[in-house]
Design a protein around this motif. Structure first.
Motif, PDB file in Angstrom:
ATOM      1  N   LEU A  40      24.018  46.218  21.878  1.00  0.00           N
ATOM      2  CA  LEU A  40      23.826  46.899  22.866  1.00  0.00           C
ATOM      3  C   LEU A  40      23.147  45.677  23.872  1.00  0.00           C
ATOM      4  CD1 LEU A  40      20.751  49.157  21.102  1.00  0.00           C
ATOM      5  CD2 LEU A  40      22.343  49.664  22.842  1.00  0.00           C
ATOM      6  N   GLY A  41      22.985  44.541  24.004  1.00  0.00           N
ATOM      7  CA  GLY A  41      22.518  42.997  25.020  1.00  0.00           C
ATOM      8  C   GLY A  41      23.416  42.327  24.827  1.00  0.00           C
ATOM      9  N   TRP A  71      15.394  50.995  28.894  1.00  0.00           N
ATOM     10  CA  TRP A  71      15.354  52.350  27.194  1.00  0.00           C
ATOM     11  C   TRP A  71      13.577  51.870  27.692  1.00  0.00           C
ATOM     12  CZ3 TRP A  71      17.884  53.648  24.082  1.00  0.00           C
ATOM     13  CH2 TRP A  71      19.072  53.326  23.119  1.00  0.00           C
ATOM     14  N   GLU A  82      23.195  38.641  26.428  1.00  0.00           N
ATOM     15  CA  GLU A  82      21.660  38.188  27.825  1.00  0.00           C
ATOM     16  C   GLU A  82      20.777  38.806  27.001  1.00  0.00           C
ATOM     17  OE1 GLU A  82      20.605  41.887  30.193  1.00  0.00           O
ATOM     18  OE2 GLU A  82      22.993  41.519  30.673  1.00  0.00           O
ATOM     19  N   LEU A  83      20.531  39.463  25.694  1.00  0.00           N
ATOM     20  CA  LEU A  83      19.379  40.121  25.024  1.00  0.00           C
ATOM     21  C   LEU A  83      18.706  39.089  23.520  1.00  0.00           C
ATOM     22  CD1 LEU A  83      17.476  41.809  24.616  1.00  0.00           C
ATOM     23  CD2 LEU A  83      18.614  43.270  22.406  1.00  0.00           C
ATOM     24  N   ASN A 122      17.377  47.967  31.575  1.00  0.00           N
ATOM     25  CA  ASN A 122      18.405  49.162  30.971  1.00  0.00           C
ATOM     26  C   ASN A 122      18.078  50.620  30.780  1.00  0.00           C
ATOM     27  OD1 ASN A 122      20.753  47.172  30.126  1.00  0.00           O
ATOM     28  ND2 ASN A 122      19.012  45.741  30.267  1.00  0.00           N
ATOM     29  N   TRP A 175      13.791  43.590  29.955  1.00  0.00           N
ATOM     30  CA  TRP A 175      14.853  44.289  28.962  1.00  0.00           C
ATOM     31  C   TRP A 175      15.154  45.153  29.030  1.00  0.00           C
ATOM     32  CZ3 TRP A 175      18.290  46.767  25.067  1.00  0.00           C
ATOM     33  CH2 TRP A 175      19.163  46.659  25.690  1.00  0.00           C
TER      34      TRP A 175
END
Length: 71
Positions: A56-57, A18, A60-61, A16, A12
């Motif tokens: 932030l996610g 990061w 989905e996260l 994204n 992830w």
């Protein structure tokens, strides 16, 4: 408040764009904490961090062990 990462955190982060260090700085945690999350050794427990992760996610996260605790 307990959570689980729905997807592989490392993947992830890469998807994204990061870096673990930048992600840690954004959340106000140590880089080692992010690496421990990535390795599945621990999960975040502080409510503020969990809410930031969700912002932030989203779903989905992470998923909440108790769905009623979801923001």
């Amino acid at each position: 408040m307990k959570i689980r990462f729905k997807s592989n955190l490392k993947d992830w982060l890469q998807e994204n764009r990061w870096k673990p260090k930048e992600f840690a700085e954004k959340l106000g945690v140590k880089r080692q904490s992010v690496h421990n999350w990535m390795d599945g050794k621990i999960t975040p427990r502080r409510r503020e961090i969990i809410h930031q992760l969700y912002e932030l996610g989203g779903e989905e996260l992470i998923e909440f062990v108790n769905p009623a605790e979801r923001p």
